[in-house]
Design an enzyme around this catalytic site. Structure first.
Site, short mmCIF file in Angstrom:
data_model
loop_
_atom_site.label_atom_id
_atom_site.label_comp_id
_atom_site.label_asym_id
_atom_site.label_seq_id
_atom_site.Cartn_x
_atom_site.Cartn_y
_atom_site.Cartn_z
CB SER A 129 -0.90 0.02 1.23
OG SER A 129 -1.41 1.33 1.41
CG HIS A 189 -3.78 -1.73 -1.46
ND1 HIS A 189 -4.85 -2.56 -1.73
CD2 HIS A 189 -4.20 -0.90 -0.47
CE1 HIS A 189 -5.87 -2.24 -0.92
NE2 HIS A 189 -5.50 -1.23 -0.15
CG ASP A 240 -5.19 2.25 0.94
OD1 ASP A 240 -6.12 1.41 0.89
OD2 ASP A 240 -4.05 1.97 1.33
CG MET A 285 -8.76 6.76 2.44
SD MET A 285 -8.01 6.74 4.07
CE MET A 285 -7.01 5.25 3.96
CG HIS A 324 -9.23 -0.33 -0.33
ND1 HIS A 324 -8.63 -0.45 0.90
CD2 HIS A 324 -10.56 -0.48 -0.10
CE1 HIS A 324 -9.54 -0.66 1.83
NE2 HIS A 324 -10.73 -0.67 1.24
CG MET A 375 -11.49 2.69 2.20
SD MET A 375 -9.91 2.72 3.07
CE MET A 375 -8.81 2.86 1.68
CG MET A 427 -11.52 -3.31 5.30
SD MET A 427 -10.03 -2.91 4.36
CE MET A 427 -9.12 -1.92 5.56
CG ASP A 487 -6.06 -3.01 3.34
OD1 ASP A 487 -5.01 -2.71 3.93
OD2 ASP A 487 -6.70 -2.21 2.62
C1 DX5 Z 1 -6.42 1.33 5.72
C2 DX5 Z 1 -5.95 1.08 4.31
C3 DX5 Z 1 -4.80 0.17 4.26
C4 DX5 Z 1 -3.57 0.71 4.92
C5 DX5 Z 1 -2.79 -0.46 5.44
O1 DX5 Z 1 -7.60 2.02 5.68
O2 DX5 Z 1 -6.99 0.51 3.55
O3 DX5 Z 1 -4.52 -0.25 2.94
O4 DX5 Z 1 -2.75 1.45 4.07
O5 DX5 Z 1 -1.76 0.00 6.22
P1 DX5 Z 1 -1.02 -0.95 7.25
O6 DX5 Z 1 -0.48 -2.09 6.47
O7 DX5 Z 1 0.02 -0.07 7.82
O8 DX5 Z 1 -2.05 -1.39 8.26
ZN ZN Z 2 -6.45 -0.46 1.58
#
Ligand code: DX5
Ligand code: ZN
Length: 220
Positions: free
Chosen positions: A7, A32, A34, A36, A65, A67, A136, A174
């Site tokens: 990620s 990956h 993320d 948000m 991903h 969110m 998750m 994740d």
């Molecule tokens: C959290 C994200 C993850 C995050 C994981 O909301 O979806 O992908 O980056 O980070 P680590 O591996 O540090 O938990």
């Molecule tokens: Zn993620």
């Protein structure tokens, strides 16, 4: 057998292209990303323009991903920007089926994700429509949180359902994945491991192989 999807949320954003290449050279299977929106989760991160800027940097599939609330509104933008896997949250979309079908029609692989409080039962009706089920193992929103052990039975349940149905769904986890939890998650059924802080917090290549080895060893 085991795939690792670093990620970039934990990478250095001032040199994101190099960070993606570092993961590629380190043996990553996916990248990956993320996304948000500050609504579905409290945090804001990146959107389609950053993804399209990164697209020429690597041939690795982008595992995006989302969110974000009502992701269907933006699916086209993310596919155009270069998402290969586009994962939406079950909790964020009313038109789940239509959105997953639209993603596939646009040429990307649809994925669905569930938060820790959401049961596997809730996502079951969509298992025939997705290529990826992302479970998750932390509350979405932040990197660097602790892996929730109580999600392991949900992984086992999902793995059982996938096997029994002969489904071609990749089971991804994740949140809080490191060389210890990778083994636990794989043993419970995960085959794609996302890790942010554990990978970018050190030597990327070593960290990727440690996570992969721990998961592969757990499978025996
Ligand atoms: C959290 C994200 C993850 C995050 C994981 O909301 O979806 O992908 O980056 O980070 P680590 O591996 O540090 O938990
Ligand atoms: Zn993620």
């Amino acid at each position: 057998m085991i795939k690792v999807s670093p990620s970039i949320l934990s990478a250095d954003f001032s040199r994101l292209g190099e960070e993606v290449k570092r993961a590629e050279r380190g043996g990553a299977d996916y990248i990956h990303i993320d996304v948000m929106d500050g609504v579905f989760v409290p945090t804001l991160t990146i959107g389609p323009p950053v993804i399209s800027s990164l697209r020429p940097v690597t041939k690795l599939p982008f595992d995006v991903h989302l969110m974000i609330q009502r992701p269907g509104r933006f699916a086209k933008d993310f596919v155009r920007a270069g998402a290969d896997i586009l994962t939406i949250h079950l909790e964020a979309e009313e038109e789940v089926e239509a959105t997953l079908e639209a993603i596939r029609k646009m040429g990307a692989r649809p994925g669905i994700s569930i938060k820790p409080a959401t049961t596997f039962e809730a996502v079951k009706p969509f298992m025939g429509l997705v290529d990826i089920l992302l479970i998750m193992t932390v509350e979405p929103g932040l990197a660097g949180q602790q892996f929730m052990m109580d999600i392991l039975p949900k992984l086992e349940e999902a793995r059982g359902f996938i096997e029994e149905g002969g489904l071609e769904v990749e089971l991804e986890v994740d949140g809080g994945i490191n060389e210890v939890t990778a083994g636990l998650a794989a043993k419970a059924g995960a085959r794609v491991l996302v890790a942010g802080s554990a990978i970018y917090g050190g030597n990327v290549k070593n960290r990727i192989s440690k996570i992969r080895n721990s998961a592969s060893n757990a499978l025996g």
